[in-house]
Enzyme design. Structure first.
Site, PDB file in Angstrom:
ATOM      1  N   PHE A 229      25.107  70.411  36.041  1.00  0.00           N
ATOM      2  CA  PHE A 229      26.442  70.815  35.592  1.00  0.00           C
ATOM      3  C   PHE A 229      26.610  72.333  35.549  1.00  0.00           C
ATOM      4  O   PHE A 229      27.721  72.847  35.531  1.00  0.00           O
ATOM      5  CB  PHE A 229      26.760  70.207  34.220  1.00  0.00           C
ATOM      6  CG  PHE A 229      26.109  70.893  33.062  1.00  0.00           C
ATOM      7  CD1 PHE A 229      26.679  72.013  32.486  1.00  0.00           C
ATOM      8  CD2 PHE A 229      24.920  70.424  32.514  1.00  0.00           C
ATOM      9  CE1 PHE A 229      26.080  72.656  31.410  1.00  0.00           C
ATOM     10  CE2 PHE A 229      24.318  71.048  31.442  1.00  0.00           C
ATOM     11  CZ  PHE A 229      24.902  72.172  30.897  1.00  0.00           C
ATOM     12  N   LYS A 230      25.498  73.058  35.562  1.00  0.00           N
ATOM     13  CA  LYS A 230      25.592  74.504  35.392  1.00  0.00           C
ATOM     14  C   LYS A 230      26.225  75.204  36.594  1.00  0.00           C
ATOM     15  O   LYS A 230      26.557  76.386  36.519  1.00  0.00           O
ATOM     16  CB  LYS A 230      24.229  75.074  35.094  1.00  0.00           C
ATOM     17  CG  LYS A 230      23.719  74.541  33.749  1.00  0.00           C
ATOM     18  CD  LYS A 230      22.487  75.234  33.289  1.00  0.00           C
ATOM     19  CE  LYS A 230      22.086  74.794  31.906  1.00  0.00           C
ATOM     20  NZ  LYS A 230      21.468  73.440  31.895  1.00  0.00           N
ATOM     21  N   ASP A 231      26.400  74.503  37.710  1.00  0.00           N
ATOM     22  CA  ASP A 231      27.053  75.110  38.866  1.00  0.00           C
ATOM     23  C   ASP A 231      28.437  75.653  38.520  1.00  0.00           C
ATOM     24  O   ASP A 231      28.820  76.713  39.009  1.00  0.00           O
ATOM     25  CB  ASP A 231      27.191  74.085  40.009  1.00  0.00           C
ATOM     26  CG  ASP A 231      25.886  73.932  40.800  1.00  0.00           C
ATOM     27  OD1 ASP A 231      25.173  74.939  40.965  1.00  0.00           O
ATOM     28  OD2 ASP A 231      25.590  72.807  41.246  1.00  0.00           O
TER      29      ASP A 231
ATOM     30  N   THR B 185      19.630  76.264  34.967  1.00  0.00           N
ATOM     31  CA  THR B 185      20.423  77.493  35.021  1.00  0.00           C
ATOM     32  C   THR B 185      19.963  78.372  36.172  1.00  0.00           C
ATOM     33  O   THR B 185      20.779  78.944  36.896  1.00  0.00           O
ATOM     34  CB  THR B 185      20.289  78.284  33.702  1.00  0.00           C
ATOM     35  OG1 THR B 185      20.877  77.516  32.663  1.00  0.00           O
ATOM     36  CG2 THR B 185      20.981  79.617  33.779  1.00  0.00           C
TER      37      THR B 185
END
Ligand SMILES: *Cc1c(COP(=O)(O)O)cnc(C)c1O
Length: 431
Positions: free
Chosen positions: A106-108, A139
């Site tokens: 999800f960090k994209d 990350t």
């Protein structure tokens, strides 16, 4: 919008200053001075709005006027060039898949949004900058990918040696160009401590402009609000009492969820799903917040003993324990339980999750034992193949690698091993 430091001993900062500094000079996290709820018409019409429109409405007040509307629209459209599907498992349970981006976690979204904000700030006034970031796994890859080739920005990533998955390591050590990977002899909290020390070290900051791309940075943290809106758009017509179960480490993602709720998004409740790093689970039981050394687990992106963003959640609830507790539950699971969760999702729903998502699932299921009239959405925060060995062993099945992972897995790892802060310092000064 202006931001204040949660330590209250630093001047307010504009969005641009908060992004460029990362952490306030008094070591506090930045927090917006106000949160203006969105009009009810926005929520009534949300099903007809595009993801880009929703994201624009959600974040506009926090980034303007430093980022003009047209530029913001451009940044959002570049950031959100993949899907965020809700996969319904049964009437009471869905998975929100946040892993369809370039590094499959999800960090994209946060990394892509932040890199483009910096690119914009840099285009006005060319000033070299170093992004310094500690990673517990995902990350690093997201930031490396998001910032690759961005002019005027160098990226230095610290990761704990031997404590990230093979795929995660490849994603952050193989790109080269403006990306440097440092392999730290220690755990995630050691990496995070080195980063925090560097920020406050004048012998570095006098020479190099450094900023952080961890979720302490408002440009990384705030775009994570989007997910909760996107899930609501997909679910609100069929389901009431929507609860999010958020696999949590540094508590940036779930804190963004609370920001979405503050903007008026009708979220019934939040669950912080944890592994054995359970400082928040303990806090909600005892009202005693006591950070612990990091415990290594198979859900390594959540191996955080002292979650940085929890203080922002407390700020949202004005440090009222009771209010916080009525909006947030938390439970924690061992590696063994996580493997059982993976297996159960596969057997029962034919769904292949990753270890973090599996913890989200377990926490959702436990919550529904006492709250059956809810629809729980667990966030599937990474693609299962980022944790290939763990997942294949748990479900006793081979899993195919998606193209994003195939592209890095045979690349050559390039990293520098360090064990002391002095080594980091000399690299930053040379970089
Ligand atoms: C980073 C990460 C988490 C934890 O998110 P926080 O915002 O730090 O709480 C959970 N799952 C995965 C896969 C991650 O990469």
């Amino acid at each position: 919008m202006n931001f204040y430091s949660l330590n209250k001993k630093a001047p307010q900062a504009t969005f641009e200053e908060a992004v460029v500094k990362g952490l306030a000079p008094d070591k506090g996290l930045y927090f917006p001075i106000s949160i203006e709820p969105l009009p009810s018409s926005f929520f009534e019409n949300i099903k007809d709005l595009s993801y880009n429109d929703i994201a624009f409405e959600a974040i506009c007040q926090f980034v303007s006027p430093e980022i003009p509307d047209n530029e913001l629209k451009h940044i959002i459209s570049e950031t959100l060039n993949f899907d965020f599907p809700v996969v319904k498992l049964d009437e009471k349970l869905s998975s929100l898949e946040l892993f369809h981006g370039p590094t499959m976690a999800f960090k994209d979204v946060g990394a892509r949004f932040m890199s483009r904000c910096l690119r914009f700030f840099n285009s006005k006034e060319q000033k070299d900058m170093t992004v310094l970031v500690a990673t517990s796994g995902d990350t690093g890859g997201a930031v490396a990918n998001g910032f690759l080739g961005v002019k005027g920005v160098k990226v230095v990533i610290l990761y704990p040696k031997g404590k990230v998955s093979k795929v995660q390591e490849k994603q952050l050590t193989t790109l080269g160009q403006n990306i440097t990977a440092l392999e730290v002899d220690g755990v995630f909290d050691d990496c995070q401590d080195m980063v925090k020390t560097a920020f406050l070290d004048q012998s570095i900051t006098d020479h190099v402009q450094i900023t952080s791309a961890n979720s302490i940075n408002v440009a990384r943290w705030l775009p994570q609000m989007f997910y909760f809106f996107f899930a609501y758009k997909q679910l609100h017509q069929q389901h009431k009492n929507i609860v999010f179960s958020v696999p949590s480490g540094n508590f940036g993602n779930i804190c963004a969820g609370f920001m979405a709720q503050q903007l008026g998004l009708p979220i019934y409740h939040f669950i912080a799903a944890n592994n054995e790093n359970q400082v928040v689970t303990e806090y909600l039981k005892t009202e005693n917040y006591s950070p612990k050394p990091t415990v290594q687990t198979i859900s390594n992106a959540m191996d955080v003993g002292n979650p940085s963003n929890f203080i922002r959640i407390q700020e949202i609830f004005k440090n009222e324990f009771k209010d916080l507790k009525s909006n947030l539950s938390s439970s924690s699971y061992t590696d063994e339980e996580t493997r059982v969760g993976l297996k159960e999702l596969y057997k029962k729903y034919n769904y292949i999750a990753d270890p973090h998502g599996a913890i989200g699932y377990l926490a959702a299921k436990d919550y529904q034992k006492t709250h059956p009239d809810t629809h729980c959405v667990f966030l599937e925060t990474a693609h299962p193949t980022k944790f290939l060995d763990t997942v294949e062993a748990a479900i006793q099945t081979k899993v195919d690698l998606p193209p994003q992972i195939k592209a890095v897995i045979d690349q050559e790892k390039k990293s520098i091993e360090i064990s002391t802060y002095e080594e980091l310092k000399s690299i930053l000064l040379k970089n």
